[in-house]
Scaffold this motif. Structure first.
Motif: not given
Length: 295
Positions: A155-162, A212-215, A252-256
């Motif tokens: 499960c990949n997770i990311d956030a984006s601010f508008s 996986e999170v990129d934080s 939980v793992e870190f990914t670029r």
């Protein structure tokens, strides 16, 4: 039977039911789609010659080029998909939506065939109009998403601010060990997507999930942090407790960012959405990425 390309014939058969439902009547939104795709002039003469869907399809298979057949068949499939969405979910697709869905299917199919037949490098034109650009992965080309081990999910997770909408969008995508899309979700609000992703996985009753999170801050705290009395630490502590209680075989793992493009694209889409959405089928905004990362 004298077909120019057996593969094109097999693909064409997938669209046969859609043709029966939407094309022979020569009315409704289907004709608008054909005109938008600039292929109605290829189809309409056959409707005068034949009144049977099968006869029309076989006739077109004999007279059209492989590229034209591929274009028409993927549009048939997308029209059929739109018909089912309207019938079962009361969702009405626009002409543009139907077109984009067909484009993504065709590009994914062609990409898969190019990988299976590397000796065939001939250029393939398309009559489908394009209104989007291909995804380009920035940075080191060796950094890319990796499939989970056999028997596990990722499960990949990311956030984006508008800045425009003043929203934080969250994107989550679950895939299996072959890279196939299982389910994805977009939503807005919390600055910590992992908090919501863990609870979503629990609601779906899934096990053996690699998050996986990129934080790096989030990943490091989850695996070896504690004692942070800020709001960040409170949310993280809650996530850690929840995961240890209900998702004991997950981690939980870190990914670029370069290897987290699917979740990042979903997060950007979430900032323009009025509410959260769950997708059982691949959203069009990540179709190309999913296909590329399966290979």
């Amino acid at each position: 039977m004298d077909f120019k390309d057996l593969a094109a014939f097999n693909v064409a058969m997938l669209g046969k039911q859609g043709w029966k439902l939407e094309i022979v009547s020569q009315q409704g939104a289907a004709v608008d789609v054909w005109n938008a795709a600039n292929v109605w002039h290829l189809i309409s003469p056959s409707l005068v010659l034949f009144d049977n869907a099968s006869d029309i399809i076989f006739h077109l298979l004999r007279i059209l080029s492989t590229t034209q057949i591929e274009n028409i068949v993927t549009i048939i499939w997308s029209i059929w998909k739109a018909r089912n969405l309207k019938l079962w979910q009361q969702v009405t697709d626009s002409t543009t939506t139907i077109m984009v869905r067909a484009i993504h299917l065709l590009e994914g199919w062609r990409s898969a065939n190019r990988k299976q037949n590397p000796s065939n490098h001939s250029h393939i034109d398309t009559t489908l109009p394009r209104n989007h650009t291909n995804q380009v992965v920035d940075g080191d080309s060796n950094i890319r998403w990796r499939k989970p081990r056999s028997g596990r999910l990722k499960c990949n997770i990311d956030a984006s601010f508008s800045d425009v909408n003043n929203k934080i969008g969250l994107g989550m995508c679950i895939r299996d060990s072959k890279g196939f899309h299982v389910r994805s979700k977009i939503m807005c609000f919390s600055p910590l997507g992992l908090y919501h992703a863990i609870r979503w996985i629990h609601e779906l009753q899934l096990e053996n999930v690699d998050f996986e999170v990129d934080s790096k801050r989030v990943a490091d705290y989850f695996n070896k942090g504690s004692g942070d009395v800020t709001e960040f630490g409170s949310i993280m502590d809650s996530s850690i407790h929840f995961c240890r209680s209900f998702l004991t075989n997950s981690h939980v793992e870190f990914t670029r960012r370069q290897a987290n493009e699917v979740a990042h694209t979903l997060a950007k889409a979430a900032t323009s959405s009025s509410s959260f959405r769950i997708f059982d089928e691949i959203p069009t905004c990540i179709t190309d990425l999913i296909f590329n990362e399966m290979i």
